[in-house]
Design an enzyme around this catalytic site. Structure first.
Site, mmCIF file in Angstrom:
data_model
loop_
_atom_site.group_PDB
_atom_site.id
_atom_site.type_symbol
_atom_site.label_atom_id
_atom_site.label_comp_id
_atom_site.label_asym_id
_atom_site.label_seq_id
_atom_site.Cartn_x
_atom_site.Cartn_y
_atom_site.Cartn_z
ATOM 1 C CD GLN A 182 -9.479 -1.574 -0.386
ATOM 2 O OE1 GLN A 182 -10.004 -2.309 -1.210
ATOM 3 N NE2 GLN A 182 -8.975 -2.022 0.756
ATOM 4 C CG ASP A 183 -6.411 1.901 1.184
ATOM 5 O OD1 ASP A 183 -7.490 2.040 1.781
ATOM 6 O OD2 ASP A 183 -5.565 1.054 1.506
ATOM 7 C CD GLN A 213 -5.412 -3.117 0.474
ATOM 8 O OE1 GLN A 213 -5.428 -3.854 -0.511
ATOM 9 N NE2 GLN A 213 -5.407 -3.569 1.719
ATOM 10 C CD1 TRP A 228 -6.402 0.161 9.880
ATOM 11 C CD2 TRP A 228 -5.538 2.142 9.321
ATOM 12 N NE1 TRP A 228 -5.196 -0.071 9.268
ATOM 13 C CE2 TRP A 228 -4.640 1.118 8.917
ATOM 14 C CE3 TRP A 228 -5.204 3.472 9.055
ATOM 15 C CZ2 TRP A 228 -3.433 1.404 8.281
ATOM 16 C CZ3 TRP A 228 -4.008 3.746 8.416
ATOM 17 C CH2 TRP A 228 -3.138 2.727 8.030
ATOM 18 C CG ASP A 231 -10.998 1.649 4.829
ATOM 19 O OD1 ASP A 231 -12.097 1.916 5.350
ATOM 20 O OD2 ASP A 231 -10.449 0.535 4.937
ATOM 21 N NE ARG A 265 -13.149 -0.158 7.031
ATOM 22 C CZ ARG A 265 -12.955 -1.378 6.561
ATOM 23 N NH1 ARG A 265 -13.583 -2.404 7.116
ATOM 24 N NH2 ARG A 265 -12.135 -1.586 5.544
ATOM 25 C CB THR A 325 -0.922 0.009 1.228
ATOM 26 O OG1 THR A 325 -1.752 -1.155 1.202
ATOM 27 C CG2 THR A 325 -1.811 1.244 1.229
#
Length: 555
Positions: free
Chosen positions: A371-372, A349, A463, A393, A461, A319
């Site tokens: 994502q990410d 990610q 992490w 996220d 949320r 990531t």
């Protein structure tokens, strides 16, 4: 023995409650009493000298020096693995290289911290804030390194070799942070009232661009317009300028070459090295190193100057190593640029922008991914009038960051997934980090809007254990699930996180059916002011020099 035990417990409690008092902090006491103010008392006692009484400043200096020695050991260990002739998988090598970079930063941050506090028991408020930021970032860098190694596949013996010492390293950094905070950091600053903020805004809200007449002519001939409407009489200092044009009409044809040509280790008062990027699609991976300081990168506008890549975890990148654009050098400013990762939702990610740069600013930029998308990894950051697109996220990390007047666009994720806008990564109660989203607009991207509400979208949320996110004065459309927030795993962090909402508007902003977790709050202006530009990221000290429009406090 019972009487002595009671006395020590009372002293420990007294010190823990009152360490913010400079006079009390100067009192010599035992390491046992000092350690009770840290998250890891027994570990703290095992590393501090226990045969003498010292002040909290002495203990902080000792712990931070020990942290530097430990970090040096970790870095040597990583380097030794990277010199192995063969046998390591590509994901493992990439994770080790991430660690090499992150631990190198920690060496610098700890050395800087030691220089700041080595011969003094007092720091100015701004110095204390700077050092608090460095020690918070050290923990984040260490956590990212550890997470990356643990995530490598296939599993390797390296994971086992690093696991135990890295856990002790995390405790050591936590103890160092706690001792520094209790000894050196003053109580929370009070917020300003609106009249004062408006005065500051009118003085610094829009600034002109100060550059040589030759550079001004180059800029205006290529862009056809000035950066900002000027008012208030202030100026942004530019000491040099280069032009990037993929068609060959500038000084460079790639952004990376222009970054490489920038001076190193410049000071804020020397002005910006400006890289003007002519409109076009630049297929390259840009990295701005720690020594490339006070760069200003200006494009022709959102979707006109586009930097694009497609690295992802699914294709073997970590990531941390997947971003299209990564910046570490402090004082960075980006204006009128799109940064994107086109890997898509199916590739998991895939970071578009990774930001590790202290006092960094993104203005009128678009950051696109799934994502990410945006990794606000560490340090102090500000985003204004930006568009941010993603799915799971997609704003994550552990910086102290404020988003102001931005558009947040959740997209359509993979089938079976739900959207979470934020995943804040605060791991320690003493870190000065968190995500503040102020006067932003949260609406569905076109592909999600066409889904007709089948996909659930949440504000965030947790992490990490002390995840901290605040939404205030923002518009939330009906895409936001009435519960507002999603769990990470079971009851993890629900009583240690800090999630808050203040004075939001729109059909998704009702707090009537929000989660009832211990860490969730509907707050008043008194609390919300702590998460403003002025208080949360000390923006009044550094944002005026960027020329970027901002509001200091509540709106």
């Amino acid at each position: 023995m019972a009487s002595m035990h009671s006395t020590i417990c009372f002293l420990s409690l007294f010190l823990a409650l009152h360490f913010f008092s400079p006079s009390l902090a100067k009192i010599s006491t035992s390491s046992d009493a000092i350690c009770n103010s840290t998250p890891y008392p027994f570990f703290c006692q095992s590393i501090l000298p226990n045969n003498q009484s010292s002040t909290i400043y002495d203990y902080a200096r000792f712990s931070i020096r020990h942290s530097l020695e430990t970090t040096s050991h970790f870095l040597s260990l990583v380097n030794s693995y990277l010199t192995l002739p063969n046998g390591l998988s590509q994901p493992t090598i990439r994770a080790l290289k991430d660690c090499q970079s992150l631990l190198g930063l920690n060496m610098d941050f700890l050395s800087t911290t030691i220089q700041s506090i080595d011969s003094t028991d007092t720091l100015q408020s701004s110095q204390a804030d700077d050092t608090h930021t460095l020690l918070s970032a050290i923990m984040t860098n260490h956590q990212t390194c550890s997470d990356g190694l643990q995530a490598t596949t296939p599993p390797s013996s390296i994971q086992n070799n690093f696991l135990s010492p890295f856990d002790d390293g995390n405790k050591l950094y936590s103890v160092s942070l706690a001792l520094f905070k209790h000894g050196y950091v003053p109580k929370t600053r009070k917020g300003r009232w609106l009249a004062e903020r408006e005065s500051l805004f009118s003085k610094y809200g829009h600034l002109g661009l100060k550059m040589s007449s030759q550079h001004q002519k180059i800029y205006e001939s290529l862009s056809g317009r000035k950066l900002w409407q000027t008012s208030g009489g202030g100026q942004v200092k530019v000491n040099n300028m280069v032009v990037v044009s993929k068609h060959g009409s500038g000084n460079f044809t790639t952004i990376s070459d222009a970054v490489a040509a920038a001076p190193t280790n410049t000071a804020a008062n020397q002005g910006y090295f400006m890289i003007y990027v002519v409109g076009g699609v630049y297929e390259e991976y840009v990295s701005i190193a720690q020594n490339k300081q006070y760069l200003m990168m200006v494009g022709d506008g959102i979707n006109k100057t586009v930097i694009t890549g497609n690295h992802s975890v699914a294709d073997g990148w970590t990531t941390y190593s997947s971003p299209t654009f990564a910046v570490v050098g402090p004082g960075f400013v980006a204006i009128n640029i799109t940064i994107q990762n086109t890997a898509g939702a199916i590739k998991q990610q895939a970071v578009a922008l990774l930001n590790n740069a202290d006092l960094s600013t993104f203005y009128n930029c678009s950051i696109k991914g799934y994502q990410d998308t945006l990794l606000t990894h560490s340090m102090r950051q500000f985003y204004s009038h930006c568009d941010i697109y993603g799915t799971v996220d997609f704003i994550f990390g552990n910086a102290a960051v404020v988003f102001q007047n931005c558009n947040v666009y959740p997209r359509l994720p993979m089938q079976g997934q739900f959207n979470t806008i934020t995943a804040q990564g605060r791991t320690d109660i003493n870190q000065n980090t968190g995500t503040s989203i102020q006067n932003c607009t949260i609406i569905a991207a076109p592909d999600l809007a066409a889904d007709n509400g089948k996909t659930q979208t949440y504000l965030g949320r947790p992490w990490q254990l002390y995840s901290r996110t605040v939404y205030m004065q923002s518009f939330m459309d009906s895409l936001i699930n009435p519960a507002g927030w999603a769990v990470w795993s079971g009851t993890f962090a629900l009583d240690t996180l800090y999630y808050a909402e203040y004075n939001n508007r729109g059909p998704g902003s009702s707090t009537t059916n929000r989660v009832t977790w211990p860490g969730y709050h509907v707050i008043s202006a008194t609390d919300a002011v702590n998460f403003t530009v002025s208080n949360f990221i000390s923006g009044d000290h550094w944002l005026p020099a960027t020329g970027v429009l901002y509001t200091s406090g509540l709106m």
